[in-house]
Design a protein around this motif. Structure first.
Motif, PDB file in Angstrom:
ATOM      1  N   GLY A 139     113.041 -96.058  53.880  1.00 44.23           N
ATOM      2  CA  GLY A 139     111.824 -96.605  53.198  1.00 44.23           C
ATOM      3  C   GLY A 139     112.699 -96.349  51.225  1.00 44.23           C
ATOM      4  O   GLY A 139     113.788 -95.433  51.121  1.00 44.23           O
ATOM      5  N   ASP A 140     112.099 -97.044  50.586  1.00 45.75           N
ATOM      6  CA  ASP A 140     113.084 -97.604  48.927  1.00 45.75           C
ATOM      7  C   ASP A 140     111.658 -95.887  48.834  1.00 45.75           C
ATOM      8  O   ASP A 140     110.792 -95.747  48.549  1.00 45.75           O
ATOM      9  N   ILE A 141     113.136 -95.197  47.956  1.00 48.46           N
ATOM     10  CA  ILE A 141     112.868 -93.655  47.125  1.00 48.46           C
ATOM     11  C   ILE A 141     113.485 -94.540  45.564  1.00 48.46           C
ATOM     12  O   ILE A 141     112.898 -93.663  44.883  1.00 48.46           O
ATOM     13  N   SER A 142     113.760 -95.558  45.491  1.00 48.22           N
ATOM     14  CA  SER A 142     114.624 -95.345  44.178  1.00 48.22           C
ATOM     15  C   SER A 142     113.094 -95.388  43.028  1.00 48.22           C
ATOM     16  O   SER A 142     113.137 -94.871  41.514  1.00 48.22           O
ATOM     17  N   HIS A 143     111.782 -95.282  43.034  1.00 46.61           N
ATOM     18  CA  HIS A 143     110.346 -95.156  42.146  1.00 46.61           C
ATOM     19  C   HIS A 143     110.221 -93.484  42.672  1.00 46.61           C
ATOM     20  O   HIS A 143     109.795 -93.048  41.201  1.00 46.61           O
ATOM     21  N   PRO A 146     114.921 -89.824  40.593  1.00 48.99           N
ATOM     22  CA  PRO A 146     116.212 -89.762  40.032  1.00 48.99           C
ATOM     23  C   PRO A 146     117.754 -90.698  39.946  1.00 48.99           C
ATOM     24  O   PRO A 146     117.830 -90.353  41.569  1.00 48.99           O
ATOM     25  N   GLU A 147     117.873 -91.729  39.528  1.00 49.57           N
ATOM     26  CA  GLU A 147     119.061 -92.969  39.799  1.00 49.57           C
ATOM     27  C   GLU A 147     119.547 -92.387  40.487  1.00 49.57           C
ATOM     28  O   GLU A 147     120.365 -92.242  42.107  1.00 49.57           O
ATOM     29  N   GLN A 148     120.395 -91.476  40.254  1.00 50.57           N
ATOM     30  CA  GLN A 148     122.420 -90.938  40.685  1.00 50.57           C
ATOM     31  C   GLN A 148     121.877 -90.098  41.748  1.00 50.57           C
ATOM     32  O   GLN A 148     122.279 -89.771  42.370  1.00 50.57           O
ATOM     33  N   LEU A 149     119.856 -89.619  41.947  1.00 52.97           N
ATOM     34  CA  LEU A 149     120.327 -88.775  43.629  1.00 52.97           C
ATOM     35  C   LEU A 149     119.751 -89.316  44.561  1.00 52.97           C
ATOM     36  O   LEU A 149     119.771 -88.862  46.480  1.00 52.97           O
ATOM     37  N   VAL A 150     119.970 -91.043  44.439  1.00 49.59           N
ATOM     38  CA  VAL A 150     118.678 -91.788  45.638  1.00 49.59           C
ATOM     39  C   VAL A 150     120.393 -92.068  46.561  1.00 49.59           C
ATOM     40  O   VAL A 150     119.703 -91.291  47.670  1.00 49.59           O
ATOM     41  N   ASP A 151     120.954 -92.175  46.709  1.00 49.84           N
ATOM     42  CA  ASP A 151     122.135 -91.711  47.102  1.00 49.84           C
ATOM     43  C   ASP A 151     122.445 -90.772  48.130  1.00 49.84           C
ATOM     44  O   ASP A 151     122.571 -90.275  49.236  1.00 49.84           O
ATOM     45  N   ARG A 152     122.367 -89.505  47.622  1.00 51.38           N
ATOM     46  CA  ARG A 152     122.446 -88.738  47.975  1.00 51.38           C
ATOM     47  C   ARG A 152     121.205 -88.132  49.023  1.00 51.38           C
ATOM     48  O   ARG A 152     121.540 -87.590  50.123  1.00 51.38           O
ATOM     49  N   ILE A 153     120.320 -88.710  48.807  1.00 60.46           N
ATOM     50  CA  ILE A 153     119.581 -88.404  50.105  1.00 60.46           C
ATOM     51  C   ILE A 153     119.569 -89.151  50.891  1.00 60.46           C
ATOM     52  O   ILE A 153     118.942 -88.927  52.221  1.00 60.46           O
ATOM     53  N   TYR A 154     118.979 -90.538  51.188  1.00 61.31           N
ATOM     54  CA  TYR A 154     119.472 -90.779  52.352  1.00 61.31           C
ATOM     55  C   TYR A 154     120.866 -90.351  53.343  1.00 61.31           C
ATOM     56  O   TYR A 154     120.949 -90.678  54.404  1.00 61.31           O
ATOM     57  N   ALA A 155     122.021 -90.427  52.206  1.00 58.79           N
ATOM     58  CA  ALA A 155     123.049 -89.654  52.624  1.00 58.79           C
ATOM     59  C   ALA A 155     122.877 -88.727  54.101  1.00 58.79           C
ATOM     60  O   ALA A 155     123.039 -88.017  55.414  1.00 58.79           O
ATOM     61  N   LYS A 156     121.607 -87.896  53.646  1.00 59.77           N
ATOM     62  CA  LYS A 156     120.963 -86.727  54.487  1.00 59.77           C
ATOM     63  C   LYS A 156     120.995 -87.434  56.067  1.00 59.77           C
ATOM     64  O   LYS A 156     120.360 -86.393  56.553  1.00 59.77           O
ATOM     65  N   TYR A 157     120.178 -88.882  56.046  1.00 61.82           N
ATOM     66  CA  TYR A 157     119.245 -88.965  56.984  1.00 61.82           C
ATOM     67  C   TYR A 157     120.529 -89.752  57.434  1.00 61.82           C
ATOM     68  O   TYR A 157     120.044 -90.974  58.294  1.00 61.82           O
TER      69      TYR A 157
END
Ligand code: PNS
Length: 165
Positions: A139-143, A146-157
């Motif tokens: 799902g979209d977590i961009s809201h 913080p923007e800089q962390l979005v990719d790092r969180i998806y990468a964990k999954y």
């Protein structure tokens, strides 16, 4: 010098946390963001990852320091000579638990005061748990973070950000 600590798990830090950090930093002279190193909890991010993510997104706030701690918060506060605990309250459902912790901490060390900041309404629904749940399904977590962390969180999954986000 009024030194405060905003303790938490921050797994991961959300925009709601950042809002509390920015506001708390205006109230105290120096604010520690204290990341609990709880080996019993199965965290998504390691303690070092959580500390460096918070360092990155609070780099613009001059009086914020980020650290990790083990054990009792009141003991760590003694170590860093802090007297003020800052916690965010999102809704009445947070209150009972927060009151219990605040009263316990003050019983153990009467010099410690807890102050509660009501979470900005924009983020009152938000929690690290919700962020992880959303990200795990792509799902979209961009809201939420913080923007800089979005990719790092998806990468964990093993995921990447949804198209167009
Ligand atoms: O973000 P969280 O997980 O709601 O934060 C909870 C935290 C870290 C503030 C709380 O669990 C804590 O202070 N833990 C350290 C151990 C301690 O001092 N416990 C006594 C509180 S009764």
């Amino acid at each position: 010098m009024k030194r405060g600590i905003y303790p938490g798990s921050f797994d991961p830090v959300t925009k709601g946390h950042v809002d509390v950090i920015e506001r708390a930093a205006r109230i105290v002279d120096e604010l520690y963001v204290g990341v609990l190193n709880n080996s019993a909890k199965n965290s998504l991010f390691s303690i070092n990852e959580r500390v460096s993510m918070i360092e990155e997104i609070t780099a613009h706030i001059g009086n914020v320091r980020v650290s990790s701690f083990n054990g009792l918060l009141v003991d760590y506060m003694e170590e860093i000579d802090a007297r003020i605990i800052v916690r965010g309250l999102r809704a009445i459902s947070d209150f009972e638990y927060e009151l219990q912790i605040a009263q316990t901490n003050s019983r153990v060390n009467p010099n410690v005061e807890t102050i509660f900041l009501t979470t900005n309404l924009k983020y009152s629904y938000l929690s690290s748990t919700i962020v992880k749940e959303f990200a795990s399904y792509g799902g979209d977590i961009s809201h939420f973070v913080p923007e800089q962390l979005v990719d790092r969180i998806y990468a964990k999954y093993g995921r990447t950000a949804p198209q167009g986000k």
